[in-house]
Design a protein around this motif. Structure first.
Motif, PDB file in Angstrom:
ATOM      1  N   GLU A 410       0.822  -1.212   0.000  1.00 54.03           N
ATOM      2  CA  GLU A 410       0.000   0.000   0.000  1.00 54.03           C
ATOM      3  C   GLU A 410       0.854   1.260   0.000  1.00 54.03           C
ATOM      4  O   GLU A 410       0.490   2.263  -0.622  1.00 54.03           O
ATOM      5  CB  GLU A 410      -0.952  -0.008   1.201  1.00 54.03           C
ATOM      6  N   ARG A 414       0.668   4.131  -2.964  1.00 50.95           N
ATOM      7  CA  ARG A 414       0.432   5.560  -2.721  1.00 50.95           C
ATOM      8  C   ARG A 414       1.511   6.408  -3.394  1.00 50.95           C
ATOM      9  O   ARG A 414       1.226   7.471  -3.954  1.00 50.95           O
ATOM     10  CB  ARG A 414       0.396   5.836  -1.217  1.00 50.95           C
ATOM     11  N   GLU A 418       0.686   9.127  -6.391  1.00 50.53           N
ATOM     12  CA  GLU A 418       1.066  10.533  -6.269  1.00 50.53           C
ATOM     13  C   GLU A 418       1.981  10.957  -7.417  1.00 50.53           C
ATOM     14  O   GLU A 418       1.824  12.044  -7.986  1.00 50.53           O
ATOM     15  CB  GLU A 418       1.759  10.750  -4.925  1.00 50.53           C
TER      16      GLU A 418
END
Length: 675
Positions: A410, A414, A418
């Motif tokens: 995870e 992320r 981004e």
């Protein structure tokens, strides 16, 4: 029989300062380095014999381009299948090179470039040697190939450089893959003059005239040293190889015999020559030599032409971003800046961590300067290429960004989510994950085709492997760019399937799983740790685990257990060691540390033979499953990964030749045992 790339030998006569010099030039007429197979040796012997010695003052041998001679033709050598054929390889080379040694007029070798193995032996058969100052590869690679220098190199080098220097050159440097520069060879007495590369032939001919006219003083013969290093080298070999590879031990015996001959306390030259021929013949037929030569050819061929490169045009990489500022990220930033010479931008949430990473890079560059591997101006220029930022928006112009953050799916998702909103659609996304699914990482991306695993191995500056992990959605342009990027970084790329642990970590984790299950079952941990010693691997399993780190290895084991619970266990002792924050199971002296011992079950005697058989059977099973799953294209790719990523020695052939001869598997049917 494979076709030999025949080296021809042309003869040209030079009249210089009243002297007539015959120059023999080695040239195979191709882009391949000159080597000496049977036909080439015949050509060399014929050229030497045809020299008009009655009207000639000296004979010199040289090469073409940047190669003097790269040694014997390995393909021709390995076609020997009987003791007589194997010994004939050494006898034929000794006879051909001996013609140069036996001439009654002065002889010279002009080392214009690489002189390795039989090429250096050819040069040592001459009375005098010059070398171009640009030469960086003089040496004897034979021991690393499971052989010994078989054409007179050991006695000739011992007479010139002494016992200790010869032992370092023939054994220590060979096993490490190191070579001598022209200057280093001159300091040892193996080269008489180092001359500028520009105008090297003319300067070498002038040197020959200098000798012929008596203006070059007679060399003092180096007294045979006491061979103090021979016992030290043997002790180090025992600690490292445990007798697994016979070649360095045979080389030690021949060096010792050569030293006694030089000192006048040994046997005759003929006896030494016969011993050399016998040793070479026995080694050439050994499984270790066949595996070593296979490994050498593998690292050469697949490094130059890796398998699986698509035809798509690679995209240029003119700037790189690195997400993370820990030790691995810092290593990545340095290797990108040093090898690509492009701007590299580091980012992290903490400016303190960024500053620490930049300071580490500066310290590493300073060390390279201190060791003479970089000059100060280069180091300054590389340091100027690396900068830090806490704002990922500064990555907008990067052509490639690699993440080296915490190994958690995870977290990595992320990071890429981004980054995607900040980067151009064609910018490359790289992950340095060691075991996680690359496809799962890119599941939410709008452009998952530009994501690829780019898995380095620690230490990044040393280990040359990069596992390229392509997913079903990775596009060909991304794969082509990743291959080209790895090549620019001077790494060897192997494309692997997006499967847990990929190749190296999956196999090492299977090894750890078996070893730790033995320990968790109460087998004596020290005996279990040393059960694989007779294989001559670079580290014991627990030493390797200490190097990787218990927390990192536990995470990899957990990932593989989730995927393959029947074959990969999560070790209770590893969980306890990692949870206690210990550096591993071992104390500094290599024994089990008291802190770790308290976390282990009561120990009972272990059978090292049974442990070793269990581990090898498990590895053979895992390789078979990986090949069935197409994790790698074939056993060659698995072997290359283990050599370059796990530092497995050449005598194991990577892994599959070792498994074939130890377990009866048949991964490499083209590499038969000759025992």
């Amino acid at each position: 029989m494979s076709k030999e790339t025949v080296t021809n030998v042309s003869t040209e006569y030079f009249e210089r300062a009243g002297f007539r010099i015959a120059l023999l030039t080695l040239d195979n007429g191709s882009r391949r380095p000159e080597t000496l197979g049977p036909a080439s040796l015949t050509n060399l012997a014929a050229a030497i014999q045809s020299v008009e010695t009655g009207g000639t003052d000296a004979v010199a041998v040289t090469g073409t381009g940047h190669v003097f001679c790269a040694g014997a033709d390995l393909k021709q050598m390995t076609e020997a299948t009987t003791r007589e054929q194997a010994e004939d390889v050494a006898a034929r080379g000794l006879a051909a090179l001996g013609r140069l040694h036996g001439l009654t007029i002065p002889t010279f070798a002009f080392l214009n470039g690489i002189a390795l193995g039989g090429g250096l032996e050819l040069a040592l058969h001459a009375q005098y040697r010059t070398a171009a100052d640009s030469v960086r590869a003089l040496g004897f690679p034979e021991v690393r190939l499971g052989l010994i220098p078989g054409w007179g190199g050991i006695p000739l080098a011992t007479a010139l450089a002494g016992t200790d220097a010869t032992a370092r050159l023939v054994i220590t440097d060979s096993l490490a893959g190191r070579h001598l520069s022209a200057g280093a060879a001159a300091k040892l007495g193996l080269v008489d003059a180092v001359l500028p590369e520009d105008g090297f032939l003319e300067a070498s001919l002038d040197f020959a005239v200098h000798v012929l006219s008596g203006r070059h003083g007679r060399r003092t013969v180096r007294p045979a040293d006491q061979g103090r290093s021979l016992k030290q080298i043997r002790s180090r070999l025992d600690a490292r190889l445990h007798g697994a590879a016979p070649a360095p031990y045979r080389a030690l015996e021949l060096i010792d015999a050569a030293a006694r001959s030089v000192a006048g306390t040994g046997g005759t030259a003929a006896a030494g020559r016969d011993a050399e021929i016998r040793a070479f013949g026995e080694l050439l037929l050994s499984d270790e030599a066949r595996a070593s030569i296979y490994a050498f050819n593998l690292t050469q061929s697949l490094a130059r032409k890796p398998a699986g490169v698509p035809t798509a045009e690679p995209r240029p990489v003119r700037s790189v971003g690195v997400v993370g500022a820990g030790l691995m990220a810092s290593q990545l930033a340095l290797v990108f800046a040093r090898q690509l010479r492009v701007p590299v931008l580091l980012t992290d949430l903490s400016t303190e961590r960024i500053d620490k990473a930049l300071a580490w890079i500066e310290d590493q560059l300073r060390g390279l300067v201190d060791r003479g591997q970089l000059d100060a101006a280069e180091a300054k220029a590389i340091r100027a290429l690396v900068s830090g930022t806490s704002d990922k928006a500064d990555f907008a112009d990067c052509d490639a960004v690699i993440e080296a953050v915490f190994e958690e799916l995870e977290t990595k998702r992320r990071v890429f989510a981004e980054l995607e909103s900040l980067l151009r659609p064609d910018a490359l996304l790289l992950t340095n994950t060691s075991s996680l699914s690359v496809e799962a990482m890119g599941a939410g991306l709008a452009h998952p085709g530009r994501l690829i695993g780019f898995h380095f191995f620690n230490p990044v500056a040393v280990l040359p492997l990069v596992e390229l992990v392509a997913t079903p959605r990775t596009d060909e342009s991304t794969i082509a760019t990743a291959f080209e990027l790895a090549k620019s970084l001077r790494k060897t790329a192997v494309i692997v399937k997006d499967a847990p642990g990929f190749v190296v970590n999956r196999l090492l984790s299977r090894l750890f799983s078996e070893i730790l299950q033995c320990i968790d079952n109460g087998d004596d941990p020290a005996a279990v740790d040393h059960a694989l010693d007779p294989l001559g691997l670079p580290m014991t399993p627990l030493r390797l685990l200490q190097f990787i780190g218990p927390q990192v290895q536990l995470h990899i084991c957990e990932t593989l257990h989730l995927a393959y619970p029947d074959r990969f266990a999560v070790s209770p002792s590893l969980t306890a060691v990692a949870g206690a924050g210990l550096p591993g199971y071992l104390a500094d002296d290599g024994g089990i540390s008291p802190d770790a011992a308290r976390l282990l079950p009561p120990a009972a005697p272990a059978d090292p033979v049974a442990v070793r058989a269990r581990v090898l059977a498990a590895l053979a099973e895992e390789v078979e499953i990986m090949l069935a799953q197409s994790v790698a294209a074939g056993p060659e790719q698995i072997d290359l990964c283990m050599i370059l990523g796990a530092n497995y020695p050449f005598h194991t052939g990577g892994l599959t030749p070792l498994l074939d001869r130890e377990t009866g598997s048949n991964f490499r049917p083209g590499l038969p045992s000759l025992r």
